[in-house]
Scaffold this motif. Structure first.
Motif, PDB file in Angstrom:
ATOM      1  N   VAL A  12       0.846  -1.201   0.000  1.00  0.00           N
ATOM      2  CA  VAL A  12       0.000   0.000   0.000  1.00  0.00           C
ATOM      3  C   VAL A  12       0.880   1.250   0.000  1.00  0.00           C
ATOM      4  CG1 VAL A  12      -1.621   1.350   1.412  1.00  0.00           C
ATOM      5  CG2 VAL A  12      -2.009  -1.087   1.051  1.00  0.00           C
ATOM      6  N   ILE A  13       1.929   1.235   0.820  1.00  0.00           N
ATOM      7  CA  ILE A  13       2.833   2.384   0.890  1.00  0.00           C
ATOM      8  C   ILE A  13       3.530   2.606  -0.453  1.00  0.00           C
ATOM      9  CG2 ILE A  13       4.996   3.215   1.900  1.00  0.00           C
ATOM     10  CD1 ILE A  13       4.014   1.948   4.561  1.00  0.00           C
ATOM     11  N   ALA A  18       4.279   5.902  -5.672  1.00  0.00           N
ATOM     12  CA  ALA A  18       4.437   6.051  -7.122  1.00  0.00           C
ATOM     13  C   ALA A  18       3.704   7.279  -7.675  1.00  0.00           C
ATOM     14  CB  ALA A  18       3.997   4.773  -7.831  1.00  0.00           C
ATOM     15  N   PRO A  19       2.401   7.439  -7.442  1.00  0.00           N
ATOM     16  CA  PRO A  19       1.725   8.612  -8.005  1.00  0.00           C
ATOM     17  C   PRO A  19       2.186   9.932  -7.391  1.00  0.00           C
ATOM     18  CG  PRO A  19       0.137   7.198  -6.876  1.00  0.00           C
ATOM     19  CD  PRO A  19       1.465   6.541  -6.809  1.00  0.00           C
ATOM     20  N   ARG A  30      -1.598  11.410   1.928  1.00  0.00           N
ATOM     21  CA  ARG A  30      -2.548  10.553   1.212  1.00  0.00           C
ATOM     22  C   ARG A  30      -2.943   9.336   2.050  1.00  0.00           C
ATOM     23  NH1 ARG A  30      -0.997   9.444  -4.607  1.00  0.00           N
ATOM     24  NH2 ARG A  30      -2.570  10.973  -5.019  1.00  0.00           N
ATOM     25  N   LEU A  31      -1.990   8.800   2.804  1.00  0.00           N
ATOM     26  CA  LEU A  31      -2.263   7.616   3.625  1.00  0.00           C
ATOM     27  C   LEU A  31      -2.842   7.956   4.990  1.00  0.00           C
ATOM     28  CD1 LEU A  31       0.955   5.538   2.847  1.00  0.00           C
ATOM     29  CD2 LEU A  31      -1.361   5.139   1.980  1.00  0.00           C
ATOM     30  N   GLY A  32      -2.831   9.248   5.338  1.00  0.00           N
ATOM     31  CA  GLY A  32      -3.372   9.656   6.625  1.00  0.00           C
ATOM     32  C   GLY A  32      -2.451   9.365   7.798  1.00  0.00           C
ATOM     33  N   ILE A  33      -1.135   9.342   7.531  1.00  0.00           N
ATOM     34  CA  ILE A  33      -0.150   9.131   8.583  1.00  0.00           C
ATOM     35  C   ILE A  33       0.880  10.257   8.526  1.00  0.00           C
ATOM     36  CG2 ILE A  33      -0.462   6.618   8.639  1.00  0.00           C
ATOM     37  CD1 ILE A  33       2.095   6.329   6.995  1.00  0.00           C
TER      38      ILE A  33
END
Length: 55
Positions: A12-13, A18-19, A30-33
Motif C-alpha cells: 500500500v505504501i 508512485a503517483p 494521502r495515507l493519513g499518517i
C-alpha cells in the motif's frame, strides 16, 4: 503483525509513493499518517535507514 499483513502494508505504501513521485510528505498525507511514521514503516519494512529532518 503477520507476514502477509506486513507485505500488504508495504505494498500500500509503495503503491501510494508512485503517483506522488516518491514524495514522502505527499504520500503520508494521502495515507493519513505522519511523514515520520511513513519513514519508520519504510525503514522497518525495507531494512534501510531514512534520514528524517526536523520540522
Amino acid at each position: 503483525m503477520g507476514s502477509s499483513l506486513q507485505q500488504q502494508d508495504i505494498r500500500v505504501i509503495l503503491d501510494a509513493l508512485a503517483p506522488a513521485g516518491g514524495h514522502r510528505k505527499q504520500t503520508a498525507t494521502r495515507l493519513g499518517i505522519s511523514p515520520r511514521r511513513l519513514a519508520f514503516k519504510l525503514a522497518l519494512r525495507l531494512g534501510g535507514s531514512i534520514q528524517i529532518s526536523a520540522p
